[in-house]
Each structure stands twice: as C-alpha cells, then as structure tokens.
Scaffold this motif. Structure first.
Motif, short mmCIF file in Angstrom:
data_model
loop_
_atom_site.label_atom_id
_atom_site.label_comp_id
_atom_site.label_asym_id
_atom_site.label_seq_id
_atom_site.Cartn_x
_atom_site.Cartn_y
_atom_site.Cartn_z
N LYS A 50 15.05 -16.79 30.91
CA LYS A 50 13.84 -16.11 31.21
C LYS A 50 13.28 -14.34 30.05
CE LYS A 50 13.65 -12.60 34.74
NZ LYS A 50 12.75 -10.98 34.57
N GLY A 51 14.88 -14.31 30.36
CA GLY A 51 15.20 -12.37 28.83
C GLY A 51 14.48 -12.94 27.64
N VAL A 52 15.12 -13.95 27.35
CA VAL A 52 14.55 -14.98 25.92
C VAL A 52 12.97 -14.58 26.20
CG1 VAL A 52 14.68 -16.57 24.09
CG2 VAL A 52 16.47 -15.42 25.27
N PRO A 71 -3.45 0.46 21.36
CA PRO A 71 -2.63 0.96 20.98
C PRO A 71 -1.08 0.65 22.17
CG PRO A 71 -3.86 3.10 21.97
CD PRO A 71 -5.16 1.53 21.91
N THR A 72 -0.01 0.23 21.42
CA THR A 72 1.26 -0.32 22.14
C THR A 72 2.17 0.46 21.86
OG1 THR A 72 1.69 -3.00 21.21
CG2 THR A 72 -0.27 -2.58 22.56
N HIS A 73 3.27 0.09 22.58
CA HIS A 73 5.21 1.18 22.57
C HIS A 73 5.46 0.03 21.22
CE1 HIS A 73 6.70 -1.24 25.62
NE2 HIS A 73 6.82 -2.17 25.27
N PHE A 74 4.76 -1.39 20.66
CA PHE A 74 5.55 -2.47 20.68
C PHE A 74 5.65 -2.08 19.09
CE2 PHE A 74 5.31 -5.99 17.08
CZ PHE A 74 6.18 -6.66 18.16
N ILE A 75 7.09 -1.90 18.72
CA ILE A 75 7.59 -1.51 17.06
C ILE A 75 7.96 -3.18 16.34
CG2 ILE A 75 8.94 -0.48 15.63
CD1 ILE A 75 9.21 2.06 17.67
N GLU A 76 8.66 -3.75 17.03
CA GLU A 76 9.51 -5.15 16.05
C GLU A 76 10.12 -5.82 16.97
OE1 GLU A 76 11.91 -3.41 12.74
OE2 GLU A 76 12.38 -5.10 12.08
N GLU A 77 10.36 -7.09 16.77
CA GLU A 77 11.05 -7.27 17.60
C GLU A 77 12.30 -7.70 17.14
OE1 GLU A 77 10.14 -11.71 19.85
OE2 GLU A 77 10.88 -12.16 18.37
N LEU A 78 14.01 -7.27 17.67
CA LEU A 78 14.83 -7.46 16.97
C LEU A 78 15.89 -8.27 16.94
CD1 LEU A 78 15.62 -3.77 18.49
CD2 LEU A 78 14.88 -4.09 15.91
N SER A 79 15.48 -9.61 18.47
CA SER A 79 16.55 -9.87 18.54
C SER A 79 16.51 -10.74 19.59
CB SER A 79 18.12 -10.09 19.35
OG SER A 79 18.23 -9.30 20.57
N ASP A 80 16.81 -11.95 20.17
CA ASP A 80 15.96 -12.85 21.37
C ASP A 80 15.72 -12.81 22.41
OD1 ASP A 80 15.94 -15.38 19.28
OD2 ASP A 80 18.09 -15.82 20.43
N THR A 81 15.91 -10.89 23.08
CA THR A 81 15.97 -10.14 23.78
C THR A 81 15.88 -8.77 23.92
OG1 THR A 81 19.01 -9.84 24.66
CG2 THR A 81 17.09 -11.87 25.54
N GLU A 82 15.81 -8.07 22.60
CA GLU A 82 15.80 -7.08 22.48
C GLU A 82 14.64 -6.68 21.20
OE1 GLU A 82 20.24 -5.56 21.68
OE2 GLU A 82 19.59 -7.03 20.31
N TYR A 242 8.80 -23.01 18.71
CA TYR A 242 8.97 -21.68 17.65
C TYR A 242 10.07 -21.14 18.40
CZ TYR A 242 8.03 -16.75 18.28
OH TYR A 242 8.64 -15.13 17.58
N ARG A 243 11.00 -20.65 17.63
CA ARG A 243 12.33 -19.97 17.44
C ARG A 243 12.04 -19.27 16.96
NH1 ARG A 243 15.56 -21.57 13.60
NH2 ARG A 243 13.76 -21.86 12.04
N GLY A 244 11.42 -18.04 17.90
CA GLY A 244 11.52 -16.38 17.45
C GLY A 244 10.97 -16.10 15.88
N ASP A 245 10.61 -14.34 16.41
CA ASP A 245 9.79 -13.98 15.28
C ASP A 245 10.86 -14.07 13.53
OD1 ASP A 245 7.50 -13.12 15.47
OD2 ASP A 245 8.04 -10.68 15.03
N ARG A 246 12.65 -14.07 13.97
CA ARG A 246 12.65 -13.68 13.34
C ARG A 246 13.62 -15.20 12.12
NH1 ARG A 246 16.18 -12.93 15.53
NH2 ARG A 246 14.93 -12.95 17.73
#
Ligand code: TMP
Length: 250
Positions: A50-52, A71-82, A242-246
């Motif tokens: 669920k976290g991911v 406008p949202t608080h989103f800046i950047e996806e840092l990892s699968d869950t962060e 999909y495997r994630g943004d990074r």
C-alpha cells in the motif's frame, strides 16, 4: 535532480504516513506506510504494498491537478514510498466531496449505497481523533478560527474543481469517483494549497461497469482482495508496466 534532500528527524507519525524534517526549512519528506486503520483506529491491519501504491497514485494525481492549475504540496518523488513536499500549516479539516451516496452519508440519511446525488455534496469534518472527527459546517469553522471565510471559499472552489478534474480522468480509466477526502494547508505566505494524499485510502473508487469496489472499503468491511484492488487502480492510472518515476527517468 533527485533525492537532493537530507532526511532529518521524524516530526510526526500518523496512521498511514510519517513526516520528516529535511535540511531545507520549507521542505518535508512524507513516507507512506503499509499500515491500515479503520473506524478511527478501532480496526488495524497491513495492506501489503500500500505504501508504494499510495505514494505513486497520490503523486500522479497531484501532478495532474497541478497541470490543471491546482496548487499542491508535491515537490518530488524520492523513492518508492517517500516524497518531498512543501511545509505547510495544515487546516484542521477533512474536506469531503460526494457524488454518490456511500459510507457515513448513506448511514446518516438512510440512503441506499450507490444512490446518485442530484448535485455534488461538500462536507467538512474537524480533524480531531479524540472527538472522532466530527462533522462541522462553515459557521463552526469560522467561529472556531480553523479557517477564514475567504479561505473556505478558496477551499470549496478547489474541492469542486478537483472533483471535476479527477472524475473525468478516473472515468477514462474505468473508475467512478464516488466520494473522497481532501486536506489543505497554508504556506508561509498564507496561500491555501492542496496537501495530504489522494489514494484508495482516501477515496471511494468503483469500477464503472461492474461497480466493484476498488478502495479501502474492502479492508473496512473485510471483503477481501484489498491488495489486488489497490494495484488495479495504480495500473489503470499509471500503466501495467509502471516501475516508478525514478526508474522511468533513468
Ligand atoms: P465517509 O463516508 O466514511 O464519511 O468517508 C467519505 C470519504 O472520505 C471516503 O472516500 C473515505 C474518506 N475518508 C478519509 O479519507 N478519512 C477519514 O478519516 C474518513 C472518515 C473518510
């Protein structure tokens, strides 16, 4: 530029997320957990993955809304869950938008779940676990100083616009947006922006054709298939491979 924030001490641990300070004054890191609760903590469990999934779905939808002027608080996806987000002072309200009667509204008004509402319903709950997040109206909110009349106007306008944008986008993925919960915060400059998450934890999603539930009600009501449903929502929105943004950026 990825992961360019140093994760410092934990500020807060909620039911589904942790929040950390960073080396940047106005940036926090949110970490999504697999823990699930329902009924104000009465029911507890784990939804594997669920976290991911909630991290990815939230970021995908936040970016979509940003593109459309919210406008949202989103800046950047840092990892699968962060994810790095803007630091805000959270307005202590759950802003609930309903298109179809379900959940607490169906119970409160004695409606069959699935009844189409003639028009969109907006509700506010005061965020206070000890009080069970009571339903409140604009008068309570202004009288208690939780938000000003002008801020509430901004919040309600955003909520209806977000409903329109999300409903349309989700429908193209075969998902009906039944209802959902939003949270907003204030920046240092006093600007109201969208915060928190938009995920199967905080929305009711039904399959457009079968009206199968694809959200946390499967957990709340012990209906089974929770993990598969969360994954299904992610794959319908972000694609099967999909495997994630990074991973995509590399
Ligand atoms: P409700 O029908 O239980 O009031 O929920 C309305 C919507 O708000 C539903 O999509 C689930 C979401 N929600 C949350 O995200 N957090 C909460 O604490 C509650 C009560 C509801």
């Amino acid at each position: 530029m990825s992961g360019n924030y140093k994760k410092l001490e934990q500020l807060y641990e909620g039911k589904a997320k942790k929040v950390f300070k960073t080396d940047r004054d106005n940036v926090y890191i949110v970490e999504y957990k697999d823990d699930a609760t329902a009924g104000n903590g009465a029911k507890k469990g784990i939804i594997a993955g669920k976290g991911v999934i909630n991290n990815r779905i939230t970021n995908y939808l936040m970016r979509l809304l940003e593109t459309d002027g919210i406008p949202t608080h989103f800046i950047e996806e840092l990892s699968d869950t962060e994810t790095a987000v803007r630091r805000l002072a959270i307005v202590p309200l759950e802003v609930i938008v309903r298109n179809i009667a379900a959940g607490s509204l169906a119970v409160r008004l004695g409606l069959a779940e699935g009844t189409k509402l003639r028009s969109t319903v907006l509700e506010y709950c005061y965020k206070d676990d000890a009080l069970g997040d009571p339903l409140v109206n604009e008068y309570h909110i202004i009288a208690m100083g939780w938000a000003s009349a002008a801020e509430l106007k901004t919040i309600s306008n955003y909520a209806f616009t977000i409903n329109r944008l999300l409903s349309k986008h989700l429908e193209s993925a075969g998902i009906e947006l039944i209802d959902f919960k939003l949270e907003f915060g204030r920046t240092d400059d006093g600007e109201i922006i969208l915060a928190d998450e938009i995920s199967p934890d905080t929305c009711r999603f039904w399959d457009v054709k079968t009206r199968e539930k694809l959200d946390k009600d499967l957990f709340r009501r012990d209906l089974g298939g929770v993990e598969a449903a969360y994954r299904e929502v992610m794959e319908r929105l972000l694609g099967r491979g999909y495997r994630g943004d990074r991973a995509a950026a590399q």
